[in-house]
Design a protein around this motif. Structure first.
Motif, PDB file in Angstrom:
ATOM      1  N   LEU A  41       0.973  -1.188   0.114  1.00 21.94           N
ATOM      2  CA  LEU A  41       0.305   0.028   0.108  1.00 21.94           C
ATOM      3  C   LEU A  41       0.889   0.920  -0.069  1.00 21.94           C
ATOM      4  O   LEU A  41       0.527   2.127  -0.857  1.00 21.94           O
ATOM      5  CB  LEU A  41      -0.844  -0.201   1.127  1.00 21.94           C
ATOM      6  CG  LEU A  41      -2.373   1.516   1.269  1.00 21.94           C
ATOM      7  CD1 LEU A  41      -2.903   1.301   0.078  1.00 21.94           C
ATOM      8  CD2 LEU A  41      -2.217   1.033   2.978  1.00 21.94           C
ATOM      9  N   MET A  42       1.412   1.557   0.608  1.00 22.30           N
ATOM     10  CA  MET A  42       3.197   2.606   1.315  1.00 22.30           C
ATOM     11  C   MET A  42       3.785   3.025  -0.393  1.00 22.30           C
ATOM     12  O   MET A  42       3.497   3.794  -0.844  1.00 22.30           O
ATOM     13  CB  MET A  42       3.832   2.315   1.999  1.00 22.30           C
ATOM     14  CG  MET A  42       3.054   2.587   3.546  1.00 22.30           C
ATOM     15  SD  MET A  42       4.453   2.508   4.454  1.00 22.30           S
ATOM     16  CE  MET A  42       3.382   2.572   6.563  1.00 22.30           C
ATOM     17  N   MET A  43       3.860   1.376  -0.699  1.00 25.50           N
ATOM     18  CA  MET A  43       4.715   1.407  -2.457  1.00 25.50           C
ATOM     19  C   MET A  43       3.462   2.340  -3.268  1.00 25.50           C
ATOM     20  O   MET A  43       3.916   3.063  -4.449  1.00 25.50           O
ATOM     21  CB  MET A  43       5.083   0.121  -3.112  1.00 25.50           C
ATOM     22  CG  MET A  43       6.265  -0.173  -2.274  1.00 25.50           C
ATOM     23  SD  MET A  43       7.866   0.558  -2.709  1.00 25.50           S
ATOM     24  CE  MET A  43       7.843  -0.114  -4.227  1.00 25.50           C
ATOM     25  N   ALA A  44       2.763   1.902  -3.187  1.00 29.04           N
ATOM     26  CA  ALA A  44       1.876   2.015  -4.376  1.00 29.04           C
ATOM     27  C   ALA A  44       1.040   3.798  -3.781  1.00 29.04           C
ATOM     28  O   ALA A  44       1.316   3.749  -5.258  1.00 29.04           O
ATOM     29  CB  ALA A  44       0.211   1.501  -4.039  1.00 29.04           C
ATOM     30  N   VAL A  45       1.273   4.723  -2.665  1.00 31.44           N
ATOM     31  CA  VAL A  45       1.038   5.802  -2.804  1.00 31.44           C
ATOM     32  C   VAL A  45       1.994   6.475  -2.972  1.00 31.44           C
ATOM     33  O   VAL A  45       1.770   7.253  -3.586  1.00 31.44           O
ATOM     34  CB  VAL A  45       0.444   5.384  -0.847  1.00 31.44           C
ATOM     35  CG1 VAL A  45       0.353   7.322  -0.873  1.00 31.44           C
ATOM     36  CG2 VAL A  45      -1.344   5.083  -0.385  1.00 31.44           C
ATOM     37  N   TYR A  50       4.993  10.055  -6.667  1.00 32.99           N
ATOM     38  CA  TYR A  50       6.692  10.146  -6.735  1.00 32.99           C
ATOM     39  C   TYR A  50       6.474  10.958  -8.351  1.00 32.99           C
ATOM     40  O   TYR A  50       6.780  11.079  -8.917  1.00 32.99           O
ATOM     41  CB  TYR A  50       7.738   9.284  -6.620  1.00 32.99           C
ATOM     42  CG  TYR A  50       8.633   9.214  -6.807  1.00 32.99           C
ATOM     43  CD1 TYR A  50       9.563   9.707  -6.898  1.00 32.99           C
ATOM     44  CD2 TYR A  50       9.317   7.955  -8.722  1.00 32.99           C
ATOM     45  CE1 TYR A  50      10.677  10.233  -8.004  1.00 32.99           C
ATOM     46  CE2 TYR A  50      10.224   8.057  -8.648  1.00 32.99           C
ATOM     47  CZ  TYR A  50      11.172   9.373  -7.978  1.00 32.99           C
ATOM     48  OH  TYR A  50      12.642   9.767  -8.856  1.00 32.99           O
ATOM     49  N   LEU A  51       5.054   9.451  -8.899  1.00 36.32           N
ATOM     50  CA  LEU A  51       5.653   9.921 -10.668  1.00 36.32           C
ATOM     51  C   LEU A  51       5.079  10.838 -11.373  1.00 36.32           C
ATOM     52  O   LEU A  51       4.495  11.861 -11.970  1.00 36.32           O
ATOM     53  CB  LEU A  51       4.849   8.733 -11.252  1.00 36.32           C
ATOM     54  CG  LEU A  51       5.498   7.121 -11.122  1.00 36.32           C
ATOM     55  CD1 LEU A  51       4.255   6.045 -11.685  1.00 36.32           C
ATOM     56  CD2 LEU A  51       6.264   7.336 -12.184  1.00 36.32           C
ATOM     57  N   LEU A  52       3.807  11.832  -9.815  1.00 41.96           N
ATOM     58  CA  LEU A  52       3.379  12.882 -10.353  1.00 41.96           C
ATOM     59  C   LEU A  52       3.240  14.204 -10.222  1.00 41.96           C
ATOM     60  O   LEU A  52       3.653  14.885 -11.454  1.00 41.96           O
ATOM     61  CB  LEU A  52       1.682  12.918  -9.539  1.00 41.96           C
ATOM     62  CG  LEU A  52       0.619  13.508  -9.667  1.00 41.96           C
ATOM     63  CD1 LEU A  52       0.437  13.602 -11.206  1.00 41.96           C
ATOM     64  CD2 LEU A  52      -0.578  13.471  -8.436  1.00 41.96           C
ATOM     65  N   VAL A  53       4.767  13.606  -9.643  1.00 45.33           N
ATOM     66  CA  VAL A  53       5.977  14.836  -8.907  1.00 45.33           C
ATOM     67  C   VAL A  53       6.880  15.071  -9.993  1.00 45.33           C
ATOM     68  O   VAL A  53       7.303  15.960 -10.780  1.00 45.33           O
ATOM     69  CB  VAL A  53       6.781  14.363  -7.584  1.00 45.33           C
ATOM     70  CG1 VAL A  53       7.944  15.872  -8.284  1.00 45.33           C
ATOM     71  CG2 VAL A  53       5.540  14.915  -6.881  1.00 45.33           C
ATOM     72  N   THR A  55       5.897  13.822 -13.392  1.00 46.55           N
ATOM     73  CA  THR A  55       5.471  14.017 -14.587  1.00 46.55           C
ATOM     74  C   THR A  55       5.155  16.234 -14.095  1.00 46.55           C
ATOM     75  O   THR A  55       5.392  16.714 -15.138  1.00 46.55           O
ATOM     76  CB  THR A  55       4.110  13.775 -14.451  1.00 46.55           C
ATOM     77  OG1 THR A  55       4.120  12.619 -14.431  1.00 46.55           O
ATOM     78  CG2 THR A  55       2.845  14.417 -15.629  1.00 46.55           C
ATOM     79  N   GLY A  56       4.784  16.339 -13.130  1.00 51.05           N
ATOM     80  CA  GLY A  56       4.397  17.653 -12.960  1.00 51.05           C
ATOM     81  C   GLY A  56       6.168  18.654 -13.214  1.00 51.05           C
ATOM     82  O   GLY A  56       5.911  19.575 -14.266  1.00 51.05           O
ATOM     83  N   LEU A  57       6.891  18.162 -12.794  1.00 48.44           N
ATOM     84  CA  LEU A  57       8.352  18.778 -13.238  1.00 48.44           C
ATOM     85  C   LEU A  57       8.487  18.425 -14.661  1.00 48.44           C
ATOM     86  O   LEU A  57       9.575  20.070 -15.079  1.00 48.44           O
ATOM     87  CB  LEU A  57       9.652  17.867 -12.317  1.00 48.44           C
ATOM     88  CG  LEU A  57      11.309  18.758 -12.621  1.00 48.44           C
ATOM     89  CD1 LEU A  57      11.119  19.595 -11.910  1.00 48.44           C
ATOM     90  CD2 LEU A  57      11.910  17.191 -11.946  1.00 48.44           C
ATOM     91  N   GLY A  58       8.067  17.567 -15.673  1.00 45.69           N
ATOM     92  CA  GLY A  58       8.440  17.870 -16.648  1.00 45.69           C
ATOM     93  C   GLY A  58       7.914  18.720 -17.357  1.00 45.69           C
ATOM     94  O   GLY A  58       8.601  18.678 -18.164  1.00 45.69           O
TER      95      GLY A  58
END
Length: 336
Positions: A41-45, A50-53, A55-58
């Protein structure tokens, strides 16, 4: 070898086990399965965040490259009222993620705490430098049966383990079966173990407790109910009588010599309490808390030169003639 490197050795040793990788992510117990689900659960959240950050950075980098060289006057949107939509979005996302993690952790902790069974088998585990004293309450008699460095658990039944320490802080950890819990001098902690898969597993002291911390392993066997009943019945019996003249000589060497000052062998004159109980020593998998594989040569070497095998151990060398050392090892190996 430095103390820091010694402290890392148990982590490397966790991969050495029968039937699979020694890891909380390969659960063989209800408690370990709960902890494993919380990990995923922690890995998923955290992975999603992490991927969202990233993506926003990109997106920000791409926008900045497109606007490079452009000179624009700052503009103010009349519709803005001091609240940044982007900031609200990230704040809401972070709060939601933390809420999910906290709720998941609470539910797992409560589930483990409520798993205690009224009819649980009782076991006491006491940490020593550097071995494990194990006492099992016999359901048939209510008395305590003592062994060392090898823990047997019944499959599908909850076992309540009371943890204490005779010297320094140790930590009891069987990764595949349950969580980690400290053994603290003057305090008794309890952990429940409910194995769901039979086989051999490895436990380990997970708290640096001295120079031989890495050699404080615990062999753990999850038995079927029938196998556990057979093992328990064998542990009730006193030590077997010597089978031949060599073993009889070994009995005299062990029970009437220096060994009897520290070790107990039920049914003999050896009643020491400082070291491990040797009543069924020959039936164990290892010597010196996982340091050596059980064999006659390993036993003889451990008796005569323990400091060469496990430097710093509390066991002193025993000065024996070659014939006496051979007889003592023969007798101890016959204690099944």
């Amino acid at each position: 070898m430095s103390a820091r490197r010694l402290a890392l050795l148990p982590l490397l040793a966790l991969s050495a086990c029968e039937g699979g990788f020694q890891s909380p992510l390969a659960p063989a117990g209800e408690q370990a399965a709960s902890i494993g689900s919380l990990f995923w659960l922690m890995m998923a959240v955290c992975g999603f965040m992490y991927l969202l950050v990233l993506t926003g950075l990109g997106v920000s980098v791409l926008r900045a490259r497109r606007r490079r060289g452009e000179v624009r006057a700052p503009s103010i949107n009349p519709g803005d009222r001091g609240l940044n939509r982007g900031l609200l979005f990230w704040a809401g996302l972070i709060v939601t993620g933390l809420t999910v993690l906290i709720t998941g952790s609470f539910l797992v902790e409560r589930g483990i705490a409520e798993a205690r069974a009224r009819d649980a088998l009782e076991i006491r585990v006491t940490g020593h430098q550097w071995w494990w004293r194990i006492q099992v309450r016999d359901p048939a008699t209510g008395g305590w049966i003592e062994t060392a460095n090898e823990l047997h658990l019944p499959l599908g039944q909850t076992t309540r383990v009371s943890l204490g320490s005779a010297d320094v802080i140790h930590s009891f950890w069987i990764p595949n079966i349950a969580q980690k819990l400290d053994l603290i001098p003057g305090r008794i902690n309890q952990v429940d173990l409910t194995p769901t898969r039979a086989g051999w597993f490895r436990g380990q002291c997970a708290e640096f407790c001295g120079v031989q911390h890495a050699h404080m392993a615990l062999d753990v066997k999850v038995d079927t109910p029938q196998e556990f009943a057979t093992w328990l019945a064998s542990q009730r019996r006193p030590a077997a009588a010597p089978a031949d003249a060599v073993a009889a000589r070994g009995l005299q060497v062990v029970a009437r010599g220096q060994c009897a000052m520290c070790h107990a062998i039920r049914g003999t004159q050896a009643t020491g309490r400082a070291g491990p109980d040797l009543t069924h020593f020959g039936a164990r998998r290892s010597v010196a808390a996982g340091t050596l594989t059980m064999s006659r040569g390993a036993v003889q070497g451990w008796i005569t030169q323990p400091q060469a095998v496990k430097p710093g151990t509390m066991m002193p060398p025993v000065a024996l003639s070659p014939a006496d050392a051979d007889a003592a090892s023969r007798y101890l190996m016959d204690l099944k």
